[in-house]
Design an enzyme around this catalytic site. Structure first.
Site, PDB file in Angstrom:
ATOM      1  N   LYS A  21       0.814  -1.228   0.000  1.00 28.99           N
ATOM      2  CA  LYS A  21       0.000   0.000   0.000  1.00 28.99           C
ATOM      3  C   LYS A  21       0.849   1.281   0.000  1.00 28.99           C
ATOM      4  CE  LYS A  21      -4.138  -2.054   1.991  1.00 28.99           C
ATOM      5  NZ  LYS A  21      -5.197  -1.969   3.011  1.00 28.99           N
ATOM      6  N   LYS A  36       4.118   5.851  19.452  1.00 26.02           N
ATOM      7  CA  LYS A  36       3.518   5.830  18.111  1.00 26.02           C
ATOM      8  C   LYS A  36       2.082   6.371  18.150  1.00 26.02           C
ATOM      9  CE  LYS A  36       4.178   2.117  15.490  1.00 26.02           C
ATOM     10  NZ  LYS A  36       4.341   0.637  15.248  1.00 26.02           N
ATOM     11  N   ALA A  72      -1.491   1.777  16.008  1.00 24.13           N
ATOM     12  CA  ALA A  72      -0.957   3.017  15.437  1.00 24.13           C
ATOM     13  C   ALA A  72      -0.096   2.702  14.223  1.00 24.13           C
ATOM     14  CB  ALA A  72      -0.162   3.778  16.497  1.00 24.13           C
TER      15      ALA A  72
HETATM   16  P1  ATR Z   1      -0.733  -2.753  10.029  1.00 28.99           P
HETATM   17  O1  ATR Z   1      -0.427  -2.246   8.666  1.00 28.99           O
HETATM   18  O2  ATR Z   1      -1.591  -3.989  10.061  1.00 28.99           O
HETATM   19  O3  ATR Z   1      -1.256  -1.677  10.933  1.00 28.99           O
HETATM   20  P2  ATR Z   1       1.778  -2.478  11.360  1.00 28.99           P
HETATM   21  O4  ATR Z   1       1.994  -1.158  10.706  1.00 28.99           O
HETATM   22  O5  ATR Z   1       2.925  -3.435  11.488  1.00 28.99           O
HETATM   23  O6  ATR Z   1       0.657  -3.291  10.608  1.00 28.99           O
HETATM   24  O7  ATR Z   1       1.138  -2.225  12.799  1.00 28.99           O
HETATM   25  C1  ATR Z   1       0.711  -3.262  13.625  1.00 28.99           C
HETATM   26  C2  ATR Z   1      -0.041  -2.663  14.793  1.00 28.99           C
HETATM   27  O8  ATR Z   1      -0.559  -3.726  15.616  1.00 28.99           O
HETATM   28  C3  ATR Z   1       0.813  -1.820  15.701  1.00 28.99           C
HETATM   29  O9  ATR Z   1       0.002  -0.801  16.267  1.00 28.99           O
HETATM   30  C4  ATR Z   1       1.264  -2.837  16.759  1.00 28.99           C
HETATM   31  O10 ATR Z   1       1.663  -2.259  17.991  1.00 28.99           O
HETATM   32  P3  ATR Z   1       3.185  -1.702  18.164  1.00 28.99           P
HETATM   33  O11 ATR Z   1       3.231  -0.405  17.434  1.00 28.99           O
HETATM   34  O12 ATR Z   1       3.362  -1.554  19.627  1.00 28.99           O
HETATM   35  O13 ATR Z   1       4.076  -2.757  17.560  1.00 28.99           O
HETATM   36  C5  ATR Z   1      -0.020  -3.598  16.937  1.00 28.99           C
HETATM   37  N1  ATR Z   1       0.137  -4.962  17.507  1.00 28.99           N
HETATM   38  C6  ATR Z   1       0.573  -6.076  16.876  1.00 28.99           C
HETATM   39  N2  ATR Z   1       0.504  -7.142  17.687  1.00 28.99           N
HETATM   40  C7  ATR Z   1       0.002  -6.708  18.866  1.00 28.99           C
HETATM   41  C8  ATR Z   1      -0.317  -7.347  20.113  1.00 28.99           C
HETATM   42  N3  ATR Z   1      -0.130  -8.640  20.305  1.00 28.99           N
HETATM   43  N4  ATR Z   1      -0.839  -6.572  21.100  1.00 28.99           N
HETATM   44  C9  ATR Z   1      -1.033  -5.242  20.921  1.00 28.99           C
HETATM   45  N5  ATR Z   1      -0.754  -4.597  19.774  1.00 28.99           N
HETATM   46  C10 ATR Z   1      -0.248  -5.315  18.749  1.00 28.99           C
END
Ligand code: ATR
Length: 276
Positions: A66, A156, A128
């Site tokens: 994207k 973030k 975020a």
């Molecule tokens: P996407 O494009 O799906 O948003 P990303 O940009 O990698 O993927 O972001 C993943 C999001 O899911 C982030 O907000 C991440 O939190 P962090 O910024 O702290 O990494 C969140 N996330 C992923 N696994 C998580 C979990 N087990 N518990 C809480 N937040 C999670």
């Protein structure tokens, strides 16, 4: 010859978009073909160029391209610019126009299909990353009273919130960033999971009693049965549970509108997809 569209991703085999757009085309009498295009991880730009040179009319773009789709564009919509990501491309006279229909798809699903008006509500957006960033502007445009962005990595969430505070839209909405622990004692009318935690069957560390009476719990992910977040929300007595299938169909309808200038009826398509 029919006008050609594709969804470009890696992986892309699981995509429901060809099925959705075929149903839209049949319903509206539009003469299009819509296929899946698997681009190599490092080959998005090449795959896109080839498809355009073969006469492609437009494309949906999914994970992980994207951001590259946004960068490939000659012209971007405000909402794509805000999200720094595009899921919809339109090719016209050698130029690439990029848009992002994810956020409007989410808000339309909440408002039209689930019957919940975000105006004046307390909204919690969890996550975020790219998915949260993609829906933030349309959520603000829906004028909730409060919008809290909560994330595991608190900075973030703070950054995403402070980057949007100067928008005129934020005048209607108290916008802030937070960690999950600091949500204790607060209640929300709409709680949206835009983290990728449901993919790994995990759950953000949420305090109890987050859901106000009548609250909607919305997971942007979808799959068979309840996601881990929706199971938690059910146990916490959230009144309404929704997965991201409606959003998927609504974002597709907005893409279809951008390409064809015709608005399909999403309801029968959502019902068909629910049946499997
Ligand atoms: P996407 O494009 O799906 O948003 P990303 O940009 O990698 O993927 O972001 C993943 C999001 O899911 C982030 O907000 C991440 O939190 P962090 O910024 O702290 O990494 C969140 N996330 C992923 N696994 C998580 C979990 N087990 N518990 C809480 N937040 C999670």
């Amino acid at each position: 010859m029919s006008d050609r569209y594709v969804v470009i991703g890696h992986p892309v085999a699981h995509s429901q978009s060809p099925r959705i757009h075929s149903m839209f085309a049949a319903q509206t009498g539009q003469d299009i073909t819509y296929d899946k295009l698997l681009a190599p991880i490092d080959g998005f730009a090449d795959s896109l160029r080839t498809f355009i040179s073969e006469g492609g009319h437009g494309a949906n773009v999914t994970v992980p391209f994207k951001l590259e789709a946004y960068e490939a564009a000659d012209e971007v919509s405000e909402r794509a610019g805000h999200a720094r990501a595009a899921n919809t491309l339109k090719f016209d006279a050698g130029r690439i126009y990029a848009d992002n229909t994810d956020g409007v798809g989410l808000v339309r699903d909440i408002r039209a299909n689930l019957g919940v008006a975000p105006e004046g509500k307390r909204v919690l957006l969890m996550g975020a990353g790219g998915a949260a960033r993609g829906v933030l502007l349309p959520l603000l445009e829906a004028r909730p009273a409060i919008l809290v962005i909560a994330n595991r990595t608190v900075e973030k969430a703070m950054q995403l919130a402070s980057g949007n505070q100067h928008q005129p839209l934020a005048a209607h909405t108290e916008l802030s960033g937070a960690g999950f622990a600091s949500l204790a004692g607060q209640q929300f009318d709409i709680v949206i999971n835009a983290t990728s935690s449901s993919l790994s069957d995990e759950l953000p560390p949420l305090p109890d009693k987050l859901f106000a009476p009548g609250a909607l719990a919305y997971d942007m992910m979808y799959g068979k049965g309840l996601t881990s977040f929706l199971s938690y929300a059910q146990a916490q007595n959230a009144a309404l549970l929704a997965d991201g299938l409606g959003m998927l169909v609504e974002q597709a309808a907005e893409s279809f509108w951008i390409w064809r200038g015709v608005r399909p009826d999403t309801r029968p398509v959502i019902l068909a997809l629910r049946k499997g």
